[in-house]
Design an enzyme around this catalytic site. Sequence first.
Site, mmCIF file in Angstrom:
data_model
loop_
_atom_site.group_PDB
_atom_site.id
_atom_site.type_symbol
_atom_site.label_atom_id
_atom_site.label_comp_id
_atom_site.label_asym_id
_atom_site.label_seq_id
_atom_site.Cartn_x
_atom_site.Cartn_y
_atom_site.Cartn_z
ATOM 1 N N ASP A 28 0.891 -1.127 -0.277
ATOM 2 C CA ASP A 28 -0.040 -0.055 0.308
ATOM 3 C C ASP A 28 1.470 1.179 -0.034
ATOM 4 O O ASP A 28 1.246 0.782 0.517
ATOM 5 C CB ASP A 28 -0.736 0.282 1.331
ATOM 6 N N HIS B 15 -7.059 9.016 -1.868
ATOM 7 C CA HIS B 15 -6.899 9.301 -0.761
ATOM 8 C C HIS B 15 -8.085 9.899 0.206
ATOM 9 O O HIS B 15 -7.963 9.282 1.843
ATOM 10 C CB HIS B 15 -5.451 10.204 -0.735
ATOM 11 N N TYR C 147 2.941 10.003 -0.110
ATOM 12 C CA TYR C 147 3.742 9.479 0.881
ATOM 13 C C TYR C 147 5.198 9.810 -0.352
ATOM 14 O O TYR C 147 6.220 9.369 0.505
ATOM 15 C CB TYR C 147 3.284 7.684 0.950
ATOM 16 N N LYS D 42 -3.077 5.711 -4.119
ATOM 17 C CA LYS D 42 -3.401 6.969 -3.782
ATOM 18 C C LYS D 42 -3.207 7.598 -4.168
ATOM 19 O O LYS D 42 -2.444 8.737 -4.718
ATOM 20 C CB LYS D 42 -4.033 6.636 -2.019
HETATM 21 N N1 LIG Z 1 -5.110 6.779 3.952
HETATM 22 C C1 LIG Z 1 -5.054 7.298 4.586
HETATM 23 O O1 LIG Z 1 -5.421 8.206 4.412
HETATM 24 C C2 LIG Z 1 -4.257 6.561 5.807
HETATM 25 C C3 LIG Z 1 -3.689 7.013 6.319
HETATM 26 C C4 LIG Z 1 -2.506 6.301 7.717
HETATM 27 C C5 LIG Z 1 -1.957 4.600 7.083
HETATM 28 N N2 LIG Z 1 -2.349 4.503 6.082
HETATM 29 C C6 LIG Z 1 -1.608 2.839 5.788
HETATM 30 O O2 LIG Z 1 -2.037 2.393 6.380
HETATM 31 C C7 LIG Z 1 -0.454 1.846 6.688
HETATM 32 C C8 LIG Z 1 -0.126 1.300 8.258
HETATM 33 O O3 LIG Z 1 -1.387 2.448 8.805
HETATM 34 P P1 LIG Z 1 0.585 3.254 10.109
HETATM 35 O O4 LIG Z 1 2.039 2.263 8.820
HETATM 36 O O5 LIG Z 1 0.672 4.220 10.098
HETATM 37 O O6 LIG Z 1 0.398 2.538 11.243
HETATM 38 P P2 LIG Z 1 0.678 0.924 12.092
HETATM 39 O O7 LIG Z 1 0.288 -0.041 11.251
HETATM 40 O O8 LIG Z 1 -0.762 1.232 13.386
HETATM 41 O O9 LIG Z 1 1.478 1.184 12.961
HETATM 42 C C9 LIG Z 1 2.771 1.451 12.642
HETATM 43 C C10 LIG Z 1 3.985 1.101 13.775
HETATM 44 O O10 LIG Z 1 3.519 0.050 14.427
HETATM 45 C C11 LIG Z 1 4.962 -0.577 15.510
HETATM 46 N N3 LIG Z 1 4.948 -2.120 15.082
HETATM 47 C C12 LIG Z 1 4.813 -2.551 13.591
HETATM 48 N N4 LIG Z 1 4.403 -3.546 14.254
HETATM 49 C C13 LIG Z 1 5.236 -4.178 15.152
HETATM 50 C C14 LIG Z 1 4.738 -4.561 16.249
HETATM 51 N N5 LIG Z 1 5.012 -5.839 15.723
HETATM 52 N N6 LIG Z 1 5.534 -4.920 17.218
HETATM 53 C C15 LIG Z 1 5.699 -3.055 17.710
HETATM 54 N N7 LIG Z 1 5.480 -2.300 16.814
HETATM 55 C C16 LIG Z 1 5.244 -2.844 15.693
HETATM 56 C C17 LIG Z 1 6.027 -0.401 14.028
HETATM 57 O O11 LIG Z 1 6.938 0.206 14.399
HETATM 58 P P3 LIG Z 1 8.713 -0.568 13.681
HETATM 59 O O12 LIG Z 1 8.731 0.152 12.547
HETATM 60 O O13 LIG Z 1 9.347 -0.084 14.909
HETATM 61 O O14 LIG Z 1 8.197 -1.391 13.588
HETATM 62 C C18 LIG Z 1 5.684 1.555 13.492
HETATM 63 O O15 LIG Z 1 5.548 2.505 14.038
HETATM 64 C C19 LIG Z 1 0.388 2.711 6.641
HETATM 65 O O16 LIG Z 1 1.395 2.432 6.534
HETATM 66 C C20 LIG Z 1 -0.441 3.557 5.284
HETATM 67 O O17 LIG Z 1 -0.141 2.278 4.720
HETATM 68 C C21 LIG Z 1 -3.280 5.116 5.249
#
Ligand SMILES: NC(=O)c1ccc[n+]([C@@H]2O[C@H](COP(=O)([O-])OP(=O)(O)OC[C@H]3O[C@@H](n4cnc5c(N)ncnc54)[C@H](OP(=O)(O)O)[C@@H]3O)[C@@H](O)[C@H]2O)c1
Length: 279
Positions: free
Chosen positions: A46, A109, A51, A76
Amino acid sequence: MATNNDINDINDTTIPAFGLGTFRLKGQVVIDSVKNGLDVGYRVIDTAQIYGNEAEVGQAIAESGVARKDLFITTKIWTDNYAKDKLVPSLKDSLAKLRTDHVDLTLIHWPSPGNAVPVAEFMGALAEAKTLGLTKHIGVSNFNIALMKEAIAAVGAENIATNQIELHPYLQNRKVAEFAKSQGIHITSYMTLAYGKVIADPVIEAIAKAHNATTAQVTLAWAMQLGYAVIPSSTKRANLEGNLKAQQLKLSDAEMAQMAALDRDERLTDPAGLSPAWD
Ligand SMILES: NC(=O)c1ccc[n+]([C@@H]2O[C@H](COP(=O)([O-])OP(=O)(O)OC[C@H]3O[C@@H](n4cnc5c(N)ncnc54)[C@H](OP(=O)(O)O)[C@@H]3O)[C@@H](O)[C@H]2O)c1
């Protein structure tokens, strides 16, 4: 003629349950994350125009050796590119960066700021991108129920594969999820781990202990068990590998009820000027 059941069936298989997020990850960090992800078995990536990492994602995919046909790539469209003469050219730029002739899913988006471009205009342009073969599926992100209704009126629910929304144990977003489900539109949960906030939750820790699992695995399994797709991100190979194994974890009804009780309407992503009136 498609029935509601048909639409559900199509959408249930259209959006893969597990993918890799890339928000905030740039340069070598995103290259390493995507390469490690592909190496440990991820096949769904994704990304997004905003980004600023589509070229690096494309590079990582090319260097991974994984065949394009085995991948599901989502991008997006950014809000600057919603006008009908801009959307398709911007998607073509994304495809060049990603080094592919099509993506699997293209999302709007955020709602158009100030409704500058009408929903019918950008959904029409997105549908045209699909007709042109630039994207296999189309969908939306950060849409409330009213905007979903407008999008449905523009292109039909059967053409909206998903609404990607913030959804995690602390923001369970049930109204939007229930409306989407009633229309046969899949929900993709973003920030399922609440950007790491859920990792130390004591209720989730207790469930994790009972399964000899991690709190991240429990949280991801909970979301998938509710029928949502997940796209967690990580910069660490061990976390990427561990998270993927959430697919093998099944929570009991009692554990699902404990997870449901964690909802506290805690929204982490609420950018001024972009957010709609949330349901
Ligand atoms: N459509 C939208 O507007 C929108 C908005 C936000 C996000 N997104 C998408 O959703 C994806 C996911 O959201 P996100 O990246 O913001 O947050 P997330 O996946 O909820 O959390 C990522 C965070 O969690 C940590 N983490 C991951 N696995 C872990 C584990 N097993 N143990 C401990 N910590 C862990 C990571 O740190 P480490 O790197 O240290 O593992 C990172 O800091 C994004 O990357 C993006 O592609 C879309």
